[in-house]
Design a protein around this motif. Structure first.
Motif, PDB file in Angstrom:
ATOM      1  N   GLY A 234      29.710  34.691  36.843  1.00 22.39           N
ATOM      2  CA  GLY A 234      29.717  36.016  36.235  1.00 22.39           C
ATOM      3  C   GLY A 234      30.735  36.934  36.879  1.00 22.39           C
ATOM      4  N   LEU A 235      30.946  38.056  36.230  1.00 21.12           N
ATOM      5  CA  LEU A 235      31.882  39.060  36.742  1.00 21.12           C
ATOM      6  C   LEU A 235      31.309  40.435  36.432  1.00 21.12           C
ATOM      7  CD1 LEU A 235      34.695  39.925  37.845  1.00 21.12           C
ATOM      8  CD2 LEU A 235      35.512  39.826  35.469  1.00 21.12           C
ATOM      9  N   THR A 236      31.217  41.268  37.456  1.00 23.04           N
ATOM     10  CA  THR A 236      30.742  42.639  37.281  1.00 23.04           C
ATOM     11  C   THR A 236      31.859  43.594  37.690  1.00 23.04           C
ATOM     12  OG1 THR A 236      28.445  42.014  37.722  1.00 23.04           O
ATOM     13  CG2 THR A 236      28.999  44.343  37.915  1.00 23.04           C
ATOM     14  N   LEU A 237      32.219  44.484  36.788  1.00 28.15           N
ATOM     15  CA  LEU A 237      33.314  45.418  37.007  1.00 28.15           C
ATOM     16  C   LEU A 237      32.788  46.846  37.032  1.00 28.15           C
ATOM     17  CD1 LEU A 237      35.826  43.798  34.489  1.00 28.15           C
ATOM     18  CD2 LEU A 237      35.864  43.572  36.985  1.00 28.15           C
ATOM     19  N   THR A 238      33.599  47.740  37.575  1.00 30.07           N
ATOM     20  CA  THR A 238      33.254  49.159  37.630  1.00 30.07           C
ATOM     21  C   THR A 238      34.396  49.977  37.042  1.00 30.07           C
ATOM     22  OG1 THR A 238      31.962  48.813  39.650  1.00 30.07           O
ATOM     23  CG2 THR A 238      32.583  51.072  39.134  1.00 30.07           C
ATOM     24  N   GLY A 239      34.022  51.018  36.318  1.00 32.15           N
ATOM     25  CA  GLY A 239      35.029  51.930  35.789  1.00 32.15           C
ATOM     26  C   GLY A 239      35.525  51.583  34.400  1.00 32.15           C
ATOM     27  N   LEU A 240      34.945  50.556  33.772  1.00 33.74           N
ATOM     28  CA  LEU A 240      35.346  50.175  32.423  1.00 33.74           C
ATOM     29  C   LEU A 240      34.228  50.479  31.432  1.00 33.74           C
ATOM     30  CD1 LEU A 240      37.016  46.686  33.007  1.00 33.74           C
ATOM     31  CD2 LEU A 240      38.019  48.954  33.209  1.00 33.74           C
ATOM     32  N   THR A 241      34.608  50.776  30.211  1.00 29.57           N
ATOM     33  CA  THR A 241      33.628  51.006  29.159  1.00 29.57           C
ATOM     34  C   THR A 241      33.367  49.693  28.420  1.00 29.57           C
ATOM     35  OG1 THR A 241      35.221  51.529  27.412  1.00 29.57           O
ATOM     36  CG2 THR A 241      34.535  53.339  28.863  1.00 29.57           C
ATOM     37  N   HIS A 242      32.408  49.754  27.514  1.00 27.79           N
ATOM     38  CA  HIS A 242      32.023  48.585  26.730  1.00 27.79           C
ATOM     39  C   HIS A 242      33.214  47.988  25.982  1.00 27.79           C
ATOM     40  CE1 HIS A 242      29.010  46.134  24.719  1.00 27.79           C
ATOM     41  NE2 HIS A 242      29.487  46.476  23.528  1.00 27.79           N
ATOM     42  N   PHE A 243      34.060  48.839  25.426  1.00 18.70           N
ATOM     43  CA  PHE A 243      35.151  48.362  24.587  1.00 18.70           C
ATOM     44  C   PHE A 243      36.393  47.977  25.391  1.00 18.70           C
ATOM     45  CE2 PHE A 243      32.474  51.132  22.000  1.00 18.70           C
ATOM     46  CZ  PHE A 243      32.062  50.199  21.045  1.00 18.70           C
ATOM     47  N   ASP A 244      36.455  48.400  26.645  1.00 22.96           N
ATOM     48  CA  ASP A 244      37.557  47.951  27.505  1.00 22.96           C
ATOM     49  C   ASP A 244      37.525  46.441  27.693  1.00 22.96           C
ATOM     50  OD1 ASP A 244      38.635  50.471  27.931  1.00 22.96           O
ATOM     51  OD2 ASP A 244      37.389  50.857  29.690  1.00 22.96           O
ATOM     52  N   LEU A 245      36.343  45.841  27.578  1.00 21.52           N
ATOM     53  CA  LEU A 245      36.215  44.406  27.798  1.00 21.52           C
ATOM     54  C   LEU A 245      36.948  43.582  26.747  1.00 21.52           C
ATOM     55  CD1 LEU A 245      32.422  44.237  28.742  1.00 21.52           C
ATOM     56  CD2 LEU A 245      34.389  44.344  30.275  1.00 21.52           C
ATOM     57  N   LEU A 246      37.309  44.196  25.621  1.00 17.31           N
ATOM     58  CA  LEU A 246      37.995  43.476  24.553  1.00 17.31           C
ATOM     59  C   LEU A 246      39.424  43.096  24.922  1.00 17.31           C
ATOM     60  CD1 LEU A 246      36.691  45.634  21.588  1.00 17.31           C
ATOM     61  CD2 LEU A 246      36.387  43.153  21.784  1.00 17.31           C
ATOM     62  N   ASN A 247      40.027  43.850  25.813  1.00 12.50           N
ATOM     63  CA  ASN A 247      41.404  43.533  26.226  1.00 12.50           C
ATOM     64  C   ASN A 247      41.698  44.259  27.523  1.00 12.50           C
ATOM     65  OD1 ASN A 247      43.994  42.577  26.317  1.00 12.50           O
ATOM     66  ND2 ASN A 247      44.750  43.733  24.552  1.00 12.50           N
ATOM     67  N   HIS A 248      41.509  43.559  28.625  1.00 11.64           N
ATOM     68  CA  HIS A 248      41.753  44.165  29.927  1.00 11.64           C
ATOM     69  C   HIS A 248      42.280  43.093  30.878  1.00 11.64           C
ATOM     70  CE1 HIS A 248      41.052  46.280  33.723  1.00 11.64           C
ATOM     71  NE2 HIS A 248      41.055  47.378  33.009  1.00 11.64           N
ATOM     72  N   PRO A 249      43.273  43.422  31.691  1.00 10.55           N
ATOM     73  CA  PRO A 249      43.878  42.409  32.566  1.00 10.55           C
ATOM     74  C   PRO A 249      42.895  41.764  33.529  1.00 10.55           C
ATOM     75  CG  PRO A 249      44.660  44.633  33.112  1.00 10.55           C
ATOM     76  CD  PRO A 249      43.954  44.734  31.810  1.00 10.55           C
ATOM     77  N   ARG A 250      41.938  42.517  34.045  1.00 11.73           N
ATOM     78  CA  ARG A 250      40.991  41.941  35.008  1.00 11.73           C
ATOM     79  C   ARG A 250      40.057  40.950  34.320  1.00 11.73           C
ATOM     80  NH1 ARG A 250      38.306  46.826  38.180  1.00 11.73           N
ATOM     81  NH2 ARG A 250      37.369  45.098  39.356  1.00 11.73           N
ATOM     82  N   VAL A 251      39.687  41.257  33.093  1.00 13.99           N
ATOM     83  CA  VAL A 251      38.837  40.334  32.344  1.00 13.99           C
ATOM     84  C   VAL A 251      39.619  39.066  32.015  1.00 13.99           C
ATOM     85  CG1 VAL A 251      37.519  39.991  30.219  1.00 13.99           C
ATOM     86  CG2 VAL A 251      37.437  42.198  31.388  1.00 13.99           C
ATOM     87  N   TYR A 252      40.862  39.229  31.576  1.00 17.66           N
ATOM     88  CA  TYR A 252      41.646  38.046  31.214  1.00 17.66           C
ATOM     89  C   TYR A 252      41.916  37.157  32.426  1.00 17.66           C
ATOM     90  CZ  TYR A 252      45.130  34.845  29.567  1.00 17.66           C
ATOM     91  OH  TYR A 252      45.793  33.683  29.266  1.00 17.66           O
ATOM     92  N   ASP A 253      42.198  37.756  33.567  1.00 19.55           N
ATOM     93  CA  ASP A 253      42.446  36.953  34.770  1.00 19.55           C
ATOM     94  C   ASP A 253      41.245  36.064  35.077  1.00 19.55           C
ATOM     95  OD1 ASP A 253      44.938  38.060  35.066  1.00 19.55           O
ATOM     96  OD2 ASP A 253      44.346  39.498  36.620  1.00 19.55           O
ATOM     97  N   LYS A 254      40.053  36.629  34.930  1.00 14.49           N
ATOM     98  CA  LYS A 254      38.848  35.845  35.197  1.00 14.49           C
ATOM     99  C   LYS A 254      38.636  34.799  34.108  1.00 14.49           C
ATOM    100  CE  LYS A 254      35.559  35.316  38.198  1.00 14.49           C
ATOM    101  NZ  LYS A 254      35.860  35.036  39.615  1.00 14.49           N
ATOM    102  N   LEU A 255      38.898  35.174  32.878  1.00 15.67           N
ATOM    103  CA  LEU A 255      38.769  34.238  31.766  1.00 15.67           C
ATOM    104  C   LEU A 255      39.702  33.040  31.977  1.00 15.67           C
ATOM    105  CD1 LEU A 255      37.362  33.953  28.963  1.00 15.67           C
ATOM    106  CD2 LEU A 255      39.348  35.094  27.967  1.00 15.67           C
TER     107      LEU A 255
END
Length: 416
Positions: free
Chosen positions: A377-398
């Motif tokens: 899993g990955l838990t982030l801070t400072g992002l909204t629900h819709f930021d998860l659709l396209n964000h560099p930190r999410v993609y790096d983990k993906l």
């Protein structure tokens, strides 16, 4: 605009006026009932006359408005429509509005056979792709054996994955980057998010079964990436696919849930509680009925209902009761979650990403839990629900997760 779309728009407008007229009528009757009750038995004759007259007037008004809209729609369809025009759903903004209406009211649109009721489709360059061998080969001429299926969230379309990140960077969607970096062929879905999650899950299972059979090249690996409700639909599809002994389930290596409310969404719980409270008083009972006209899909978000058994034979508007059953993971797939908070830790635990709390996204509850491994899993801070659709930190983990696919036949995750 095509003729059937004009008629469907008129039907949608007419249904909207019916809902609003019913709301006004019910509030009117509730307030009048309180007044007559305070007067006592002496008000019964006046009450009878009032109720009869008011009901007749509301019926006439409703019929007149809807009849006028239907008539105008039929006339416009016959005189100004052009069936050679592109469907309005080809325009992203119009498609987005239609998807939002479907999320709120999509099950009723389907019941009314309204042409704006969405069905589950693979979409490519704004157009649906029929599930035939020839159509898939034409739409995906460079198909690879690694497929990444992207499942959008409630009230959205496949275009949600093209969201521009708030970081200001010019980033392509996850699917296009996975194609370049790992050789995945991205597939984007559009579906009616007003349907029960279990209904969409079964439709997705059947769609993937046909896709697996008809894909231009042998499928070696399948990944499901779902945002919000899309993660729940993906989990439901895996369950029903395994239950139906679909071959595609053995190709699934990763299921990624981005901000999915596995244990429920607070907003839906709040609306459910508000409707229950408003139904206690005659003056606000009409408002409660209005709120309860929302779709089956959004009601399933109350506790993350994935199965037919979670809602069948139940009152959909019962107050805050979790009836959800356990849904085991596919044995050969790794399940991942991404949760985020839009605020620092203490406040973030309360507000989450404004729609889903971190514990719900991670499946960690006091009474019910989803067997995610914290290492996946990955838990982030400072992002909204819709930021998860396209964000560099999410993609790096993906990218990191998908680059380490487990071997088929191995059980990569322990349920607990």
């Amino acid at each position: 605009m095509q003729g059937h779309e004009i008629r469907s728009l008129a039907d949608l407008a007419g249904e909207g006026t019916r809902v609003l007229t019913t709301l006004v009528r019910d509030v009117h009757h509730g307030i009048a009932g309180r007044v007559f009750k305070s007067v006592g038995p002496a008000a019964k004759p006046v009450k009878l006359i009032h109720n009869t007259a008011a009901s007749g007037i509301y019926t006439l008004v409703d019929g007149a408005i809807r009849g006028s809209l239907y008539g105008a729609g039929a006339l416009a369809a016959a005189t100004v429509s052009n069936d050679d025009d592109d469907t309005v759903q080809a325009h992203p903004r119009v498609a987005g509005a239609i998807a939002a209406v479907n999320g709120i009211y999509g099950d009723e649109l389907a019941n009314r056979n309204n042409d704006f009721a969405l069905s589950m489709q693979i979409r490519r360059k704004g157009q649906p792709v029929p599930l035939t061998a020839d159509s898939l080969a034409t739409a995906f001429p460079k198909a690879t054996g690694r497929i990444a299926v992207f499942v959008h969230g409630w009230c959205m379309t496949e275009r949600s994955w093209w969201r521009s990140p708030r970081t200001g960077e010019s980033l392509r969607p996850y699917g296009k980057r996975l194609r370049k970096d790992l050789g995945y062929t991205p597939i984007y879905l559009r579906y009616n998010s007003g349907f029960h999650i279990s209904q969409n899950g079964q439709e997705l299972a059947d769609l993937l079964d046909r896709l697996h059979t008809l894909w231009p090249t042998p499928v070696q690996e399948l990944v499901l990436v779902g945002h919000s409700m899309g993660g729940l639909v993906s989990r439901s599809a895996c369950h029903y696919g395994l239950e139906r002994e679909h071959a595609w389930t053995r190709a699934v290596r990763h299921v990624v849930c981005l901000g999915s409310p596995h244990l429920g969404a607070d907003l839906e719980k709040g609306v459910n509680l508000a409707a229950w409270a408003l139904a206690r008083l005659p003056e606000t009972r009409g408002v409660a009925r209005f709120l309860n006209t929302r779709s089956a899909g959004v009601k399933d978000l109350r506790y993350g209902a994935l199965l037919d058994e979670d809602w069948r034979d139940c009152d959909p508007d019962e107050v805050l009761r979790d009836r959800c059953n356990e849904v085991p993971f596919l044995p050969d797939a790794v399940y991942h979650f991404v949760s985020t908070t839009a605020a620092p830790r203490v406040l973030g635990l309360l507000v989450g990403d404004h729609l889903v709390r971190p514990k719900s996204a991670a499946g960690r509850g006091r009474v019910r839990s989803v067997p995610f491994d914290a290492a996946h899993g990955l838990t982030l801070t400072g992002l909204t629900h819709f930021d998860l659709l396209n964000h560099p930190r999410v993609y790096d983990k993906l990218l990191e997760w998908l680059d380490t696919a487990p071997a088929a036949g191995q059980s990569p995750q322990v349920a607990g």
